[in-house]
Design an enzyme around this catalytic site. Structure first.
Site, mmCIF file in Angstrom:
data_model
loop_
_atom_site.group_PDB
_atom_site.id
_atom_site.type_symbol
_atom_site.label_atom_id
_atom_site.label_comp_id
_atom_site.label_asym_id
_atom_site.label_seq_id
_atom_site.Cartn_x
_atom_site.Cartn_y
_atom_site.Cartn_z
ATOM 1 N N CYS A 114 -31.189 80.425 53.334
ATOM 2 C CA CYS A 114 -30.212 80.099 54.375
ATOM 3 C C CYS A 114 -30.308 81.038 55.579
ATOM 4 O O CYS A 114 -31.296 81.006 56.289
ATOM 5 C CB CYS A 114 -28.807 80.080 53.767
ATOM 6 S SG CYS A 114 -27.646 79.180 54.810
ATOM 7 N N HIS A 145 -29.772 75.733 49.486
ATOM 8 C CA HIS A 145 -29.278 76.661 48.466
ATOM 9 C C HIS A 145 -29.797 76.349 47.065
ATOM 10 O O HIS A 145 -29.162 75.597 46.340
ATOM 11 C CB HIS A 145 -27.754 76.672 48.480
ATOM 12 C CG HIS A 145 -27.198 77.288 49.718
ATOM 13 N ND1 HIS A 145 -26.915 78.623 49.816
ATOM 14 C CD2 HIS A 145 -26.952 76.761 50.936
ATOM 15 C CE1 HIS A 145 -26.490 78.899 51.040
ATOM 16 N NE2 HIS A 145 -26.509 77.775 51.734
ATOM 17 N N GLU A 158 -29.645 78.148 44.610
ATOM 18 C CA GLU A 158 -28.703 78.673 43.612
ATOM 19 C C GLU A 158 -27.554 77.688 43.397
ATOM 20 O O GLU A 158 -26.741 77.875 42.500
ATOM 21 C CB GLU A 158 -28.158 80.033 44.052
ATOM 22 C CG GLU A 158 -27.002 80.016 45.062
ATOM 23 C CD GLU A 158 -27.445 79.690 46.494
ATOM 24 O OE1 GLU A 158 -28.625 79.392 46.683
ATOM 25 O OE2 GLU A 158 -26.590 79.735 47.404
#
Lengths: 403, 372
Positions: free
Chosen positions: B261, B346, B348
């Site tokens: 990001c 993202h 994650e």
């Protein structure tokens, strides 16, 4: 990957008469599939015994057979169609059995087992035989789930009262008892305590020709969810929609009020379920098309089990399609002939690909309709057997607005 | 309690207010995720932003101690259609209403979020205010115009940690096995507003993690002799973060680097590329991203207002590895000769799909290869 050019003709099997327990949704899916495949330039042959359907309208298929849905009639149809093909001698003949409910899927298995498909060189598309069988067979399915690290309701086969008591003590009451090889599950039941267990197991063992009963962990009262999954030939997998049952386990999904999207799962729990669904579709081996996977979650502990998977367009797919605007049956048909999800256009935006997961800013609720007044004497208690004759779906901005 | 949402262009939405009586200001952005509101509340990338959730039912599953991405919420305010004060979930420890109130985050509900989102999509993201005071709307609108714009604002240095610390917790929910019994790789993670799930994923992948403040110099990091450096997500505009771009230049080629990001945007700038602001950003959990090499699609979680301009990077140096299929935004890059890669989205997740977890393993592999 462009569409398969080796196939020229595709047979679609409809779902036959509308009966309680199998609603009219398969007309919706079958019609979508017919349109999509004709649009792609395939010669579409349809067989459905029910003329009161949209799919049997003359413009839906190149040829429509309104004949009984039995393997004998289908063999005859295949025979005729193959003869017609030889005259023109073009590409392959394929059978798409995944848009006509369980009826169509069962017929495909029959035609394959009896060698008809091989004899006439008809290729099954949409779902392969091993995948259909693995999803269908309780034991094969259970083994497959355990292999990929997912839980299923615990169960054991026992042939005496002592083992039955021991196992029930281990998993806790209530338990479900199913005698082996009795017609229509005669002699089975739910035991809530030791006394009931002894009674039902004793009866079950007596009735079972092999003196054996299956004792299974009960998931009555658990939260019930379904995910609509699609997979393409390049192994891209998406979840079209999640559905949460308002009525807990114990009431058939067809008799449940259902809500889309799922409302009471946090992201961790939802993604856990999504990951599981992807593992299931890959392990069962549905290479192209849609599947519906049911999960149950213990409302006190969050323990998640896989209940079943339908390797085909199902009752819930129709709801998911209408709820999200994602035409599952149409896309499933296109995936079956070799397209990848990112090659198909999103019907809503007309700019972006169909390879995405619909996100909605509204809530969808389905409410079943019963008509017990037409069936005096029928047991009105809702249970594991579907009793509704229809349903209504509503879309609203909030759950409150709908209820 | 009556409340009002006023936007800088004069548009007004009235609704029901929850939480503390007061006012909050920020850039108004929307997120389309169907799940994961608690993770969104606590994602430091939302610092300075009022978040509109398009999922109309918020609060149904309550909140718990496990789903935080930071120790407290970072959103300035919350705009929803329907806010449930009842929760139905076995992990819920506090109803959402009380949770937000505890951290003094104002909520406005009963808002036509669909109309609001359409407005933001047409006009672009803009500044706004949520107020439950009796302030006149004229004054509120004037105030929104006086708060600093997100463009040109360095928020990373505000949300970053003040002190270096070690992170050891993995995710408890889904244990990921440590890869082939590797001894833990030491990773130094720059905190520009890091989400805790990144740290958990690094631990799950087999890393020892030290988190350092955003301003930490490249020399200080290299002195710790890490196996790899991670550049985190974060709020705001990457351009004013000159210090970070300088530090990245000092690390590139000397240690494997992975960015997510804001970290990805900073890498883009460090490579002398350009960043630009998207009209209404990508904020949601359903973006299809294509891996250019394999053609495979991942469904990914996005939260970015800025992006790296793909043609601003030299093709001889940088490979564009990931593209958003919805609008063609550059979503990932990899250096052709140095051990350096990053993604705009993202991996994650939290909230969002887990399709991109493999990137953490790619990072492990890169560190292993570099070591050899």
């Amino acid at each position: 990957m462009p569409r398969r050019k080796d196939i020229s003709k595709i047979l679609i099997i409809g779902s036959g008469p509308i009966v309680i327990g199998q609603s009219a949704e398969f007309d919706y899916s079958g019609t979508q599939a017919c349109k999509a495949l004709r649009n792609e330039g395939y010669e579409v042959v349809l067989c459905n015994s029910n003329p009161a359907t949209i799919m049997t309208d003359p413009e839906m298929a190149d040829r429509t057979y309104i004949e009984p849905l039995t393997s004998a009639y289908l063999e005859e149809i295949i025979h005729r169609e193959v003869e017609m093909m030889e005259v023109r001698s073009r590409g392959k003949f394929a059978l798409l059995p995944t848009v006509g409910g369980q009826t169509a899927l069962n017929l495909a298995v029959e035609l394959s087992d009896s060698g008809v498909l091989e004899k006439y060189n008809v290729e099954l598309i949409g779902a392969q035989l091993p995948a259909i069988k693995m999803a269908e067979d309780r034991l094969l399915f259970k083994d497959a789930m355990l292999k990929i690290g997912l839980d299923v309701p615990r169960s054991a086969l026992v042939n005496n009262l002592k083992d039955g008591l021991e196992f029930s003590a281990k998993i806790g009451f209530p338990v479900i008892i199913r005698p082996s090889f009795t017609l229509g599950g005669t002699g089975g039941g739910i035991a809530y305590n030791r006394e009931e267990l002894l009674e039902i197991v004793a009866r079950g063992l007596d009735l079972s020709p092999v003196h054996e009963v299956l004792i299974e962990e009960s998931v009555l009262g658990w939260k019930e969810y379904e995910l609509e999954v699609m997979r393409d030939i390049a192994d891209n997998v998406i979840i079209v929609c999640s559905i949460e049952n308002f009525d807990p386990m114990g009431v058939h999904t067809g008799d449940s009020i259902t809500v889309a999207p799922a409302q009471t799962l946090s992201d961790r729990e939802y993604q856990h379920m999504r990951d599981a669904a992807m593992r299931v579709i890959r392990e069962i081996g549905v290479e192209t098309g849609g599947s519906n996977i049911q999960f149950d979650v213990n409302p006190d502990t969050g323990h998640m089990v896989v209940i079943e998977m339908n390797p085909r367009v199902s009752r819930s797919s129709a709801l998911a399609s209408k709820a999200t605007g994602f035409p599952i049956a149409k896309i499933a048909a296109m995936l079956a002939v070799g397209y990848r999800l990112d090659e198909i256009q999103n019907d809503i935006t007309r700019k972006t690909p169909a390879c995405f997961e619909p996100t909605i800013d509204y809530v969808v609720v389905k409410i079943p309709k019963w008509q017990f007044e037409k069936f005096p004497g029928a047991d009105e208690t809702l249970g594991p057997q579907m009793k509704s004759v229809g349903e209504a779906m509503a879309i609203g901005r909030t759950f409150r607005k709908l209820s | 309690m009556q409340a009002v949402l006023a936007l800088e262009d004069g548009k007004i939405f009235r609704g029901e207010g929850f939480g503390a009586k007061g006012e909050c200001y920020g850039e108004v952005v929307f997120n389309t995720s169907l799940t994961g509101y608690q993770e969104i509340f606590t994602d430091p990338s939302y610092a300075g932003q009022i978040v509109v959730l398009t999922n109309p039912e918020i609060g149904n599953y309550g909140t718990n101690f496990e789903d935080n991405e930071a120790s407290h919420p970072y959103i300035e305010g919350l705009v929803v259609r329907e806010f449930s004060r009842i929760s139905s979930n076995w992990r819920s420890q506090q109803v959402t209403d009380e949770y937000l109130d505890r951290f003094r985050v104002p909520v406005i509900s009963e808002i036509d979020t669909r109309a609001l989102v359409r407005h933001l999509r047409t006009k672009g993201v803009m500044r706004g205010v949520i107020s439950s005071m009796d302030t006149s709307v004229e004054i509120l609108i004037a105030k929104t115009r006086s708060i600093p714009k997100m463009d040109g604002t360095d928020l990373a240095k505000i949300v970053t940690t003040r002190h270096r610390y070690d992170w050891t917790a993995g995710s408890q929910f889904q244990p990921v096995p440590v890869i082939d019994g590797q001894p833990g790789r030491h990773v130094v993670a720059y905190d520009f507003g890091i989400k805790q799930n990144i740290l958990r994923m690094l631990v799950d992948a087999g890393c020892r993690v030290t988190v350092v403040p955003a301003m930490t110099s490249a020399e200080d990091v290299l002195r710790m002799a890490p196996d790899g450096v991670f550049l985190s997500n974060g709020p705001g505009d990457p351009e004013p973060c000159n210090y970070a771009q300088e530090n990245i230049r000092g690390l590139m080629g000397r240690v494997p680097v992975f960015g997510i990001c804001l970290g990805h945007q900073l890498i883009g700038l460090a490579l002398h590329g350009k960043t630009y602001k998207l009209k209404f950003g990508h904020h949601g959990g359903n973006h299809p991203v294509k891996q250019m090499e394999s053609g495979k699609i991942e469904i990914t979680a996005h939260n970015h207002n800025f992006a790296v301009a793909p043609d601003s990077l030299k093709d001889s140096e940088v490979m564009n590895t990931h593209i958003d299929l919805n609008d063609g935004t550059l979503e990932g890059l990899r250096h052709r000769s140095m051990p350096l890669f990053s993604v705009q989205y993202h991996p994650e997740a939290s909230p969002g799909p887990h399709d991109s977890h493999y990137l953490f393993h790619d990072f492990m592999k890169m560190m292993k290869e570099w070591k050899n």
